[in-house]
Design a protein around this motif. Sequence first.
Motif, PDB file in Angstrom:
ATOM      1  N   GLY A 133      -0.601-140.045 -26.511  1.00 48.47           N
ATOM      2  CA  GLY A 133       0.374-139.648 -27.517  1.00 48.47           C
ATOM      3  C   GLY A 133      -0.011-140.044 -28.921  1.00 48.47           C
ATOM      4  O   GLY A 133       0.806-140.004 -29.850  1.00 48.47           O
ATOM      5  N   LYS A 134      -1.271-140.430 -29.100  1.00 47.42           N
ATOM      6  CA  LYS A 134      -1.769-140.803 -30.431  1.00 47.42           C
ATOM      7  C   LYS A 134      -3.295-140.748 -30.401  1.00 47.42           C
ATOM      8  O   LYS A 134      -3.907-140.653 -29.328  1.00 47.42           O
ATOM      9  CB  LYS A 134      -1.302-142.207 -30.818  1.00 47.42           C
ATOM     10  CG  LYS A 134      -1.759-143.306 -29.859  1.00 47.42           C
ATOM     11  CD  LYS A 134      -1.239-144.661 -30.295  1.00 47.42           C
ATOM     12  CE  LYS A 134      -1.683-145.753 -29.321  1.00 47.42           C
ATOM     13  NZ  LYS A 134      -1.204-147.090 -29.744  1.00 47.42           N
ATOM     14  N   ASP A 135      -3.894-140.814 -31.579  1.00 46.22           N
ATOM     15  CA  ASP A 135      -5.355-140.744 -31.672  1.00 46.22           C
ATOM     16  C   ASP A 135      -5.964-142.123 -31.434  1.00 46.22           C
ATOM     17  O   ASP A 135      -6.121-142.927 -32.356  1.00 46.22           O
ATOM     18  CB  ASP A 135      -5.786-140.208 -33.045  1.00 46.22           C
ATOM     19  CG  ASP A 135      -5.483-138.726 -33.204  1.00 46.22           C
ATOM     20  OD1 ASP A 135      -5.247-138.063 -32.180  1.00 46.22           O
ATOM     21  OD2 ASP A 135      -5.475-138.239 -34.350  1.00 46.22           O
ATOM     22  N   ASN A 190      -6.371-138.820 -25.853  1.00 44.66           N
ATOM     23  CA  ASN A 190      -5.443-138.900 -26.983  1.00 44.66           C
ATOM     24  C   ASN A 190      -4.116-138.219 -26.666  1.00 44.66           C
ATOM     25  O   ASN A 190      -3.050-138.697 -27.072  1.00 44.66           O
ATOM     26  CB  ASN A 190      -6.070-138.266 -28.232  1.00 44.66           C
ATOM     27  CG  ASN A 190      -7.189-139.127 -28.820  1.00 44.66           C
ATOM     28  OD1 ASN A 190      -7.318-140.304 -28.484  1.00 44.66           O
ATOM     29  ND2 ASN A 190      -7.978-138.546 -29.704  1.00 44.66           N
ATOM     30  N   ARG A 191      -4.187-137.099 -25.927  1.00 39.49           N
ATOM     31  CA  ARG A 191      -2.952-136.401 -25.555  1.00 39.49           C
ATOM     32  C   ARG A 191      -2.115-137.260 -24.601  1.00 39.49           C
ATOM     33  O   ARG A 191      -0.898-137.369 -24.744  1.00 39.49           O
ATOM     34  CB  ARG A 191      -3.291-135.059 -24.917  1.00 39.49           C
ATOM     35  CG  ARG A 191      -2.055-134.192 -24.656  1.00 39.49           C
ATOM     36  CD  ARG A 191      -2.408-132.760 -24.319  1.00 39.49           C
ATOM     37  NE  ARG A 191      -3.221-132.642 -23.114  1.00 39.49           N
ATOM     38  CZ  ARG A 191      -4.488-132.244 -23.088  1.00 39.49           C
ATOM     39  NH1 ARG A 191      -5.116-131.931 -24.212  1.00 39.49           N
ATOM     40  NH2 ARG A 191      -5.146-132.150 -21.949  1.00 39.49           N
ATOM     41  N   LEU A 192      -2.772-137.888 -23.630  1.00 41.56           N
ATOM     42  CA  LEU A 192      -2.056-138.746 -22.685  1.00 41.56           C
ATOM     43  C   LEU A 192      -1.473-139.967 -23.384  1.00 41.56           C
ATOM     44  O   LEU A 192      -0.385-140.445 -23.032  1.00 41.56           O
ATOM     45  CB  LEU A 192      -2.998-139.189 -21.560  1.00 41.56           C
ATOM     46  CG  LEU A 192      -3.394-138.119 -20.529  1.00 41.56           C
ATOM     47  CD1 LEU A 192      -4.526-138.622 -19.643  1.00 41.56           C
ATOM     48  CD2 LEU A 192      -2.179-137.736 -19.677  1.00 41.56           C
TER      49      LEU A 192
END
Length: 338
Positions: free
Chosen positions: A177-179, A173-175
């Motif tokens: 940039g969204k869930d 999710n961090r890579l």
Amino acid sequence: MSHQVPTPIMLTGDRPTGPLHLGHYIGSLKNRVAMQSLQGERYIMIADTQAFTDNMGNIDKVTQAIPELIADYIGVGIDPGKTTIFLQSAVPELVELTMLYMNVTTVSRLERNPTVRDEIKHRQFERDIPAGFLCYPVAQAADITGLKATVVPVGGDQLPMIEIAVETVRRINRLAGKDVLPEPQAMLSSVQRLAGIDGKAKASKSLNNAIFLSDDEKTVSAKVMQMFTDPNHLKVTDPGQVEGNIVFEYLDAFHTDKEEVEALKAHYRAGGLGDVKIKRLLISTLNDLIQPIKEKRDQAFASKGMLFDMLRDGSAKARAAVGQTLNEVKDGLGLFRL
């Protein structure tokens, strides 16, 4: 403005390496059956790919156990109309998801996993660890997230696996940039670890110290009668110790009348209660539970064609769901797709 609560998705499963036993029942199967009355999607995975990580020299053991496993599910009350049963190897998209996740998981993180460490020691791999075995927590993360599972019924020894799955979700999710993926939560049973009948380790197929859901009445009786109790309880009149007494541990887990069990414990501690009497109570308790399960599982096993049809339908449904998740992960990470 109210936010709609997402429908829960449950995923759990078992390695097809032998019949299921009371440890599986109290640790996970009972929860799976109970969840069928709730809203949401339910998946049970037969983890044959994972079983190959330490059974490549005995493929037949795995493949022959698959129909036995489905029959056990039917026996305990898993309804294929409410719970999707699927075969891990029939969903190749899980392999691609696993490969992506391996790139956000370090070897040192896998080696620190206490469950993997214990299993490596148990199997005496030392440094000759099959790569697939070391990395199977990554594959489990793929299984869980591929179906976007939010609830995972497990025994306490599997909590480190859920931790790795959560870490994987956060990294992806961090890579992205969204869930893209939801975080799973473990659902623990009231009995997280059932001791084996030898009292030396947890009940296990590989250690052959378990009471199986396919055991007949005589087998259950024989296994209970060989259970150790209190070695200092030599005569009926002697005070006995309840703590560490496997018979009482099983009564705590499976006897429905908790007040009766507590009264028996008090009697045993004071003296005047024999081991044979409490073992006979445990035998009747376990047979009342197991024999109806055995009857249903034997009927199901007699219709293997029906079991395999059920597995094909479930695997097709699971594959479609995982395929969609895989594409969402790829798009979120910016991977090139034709």
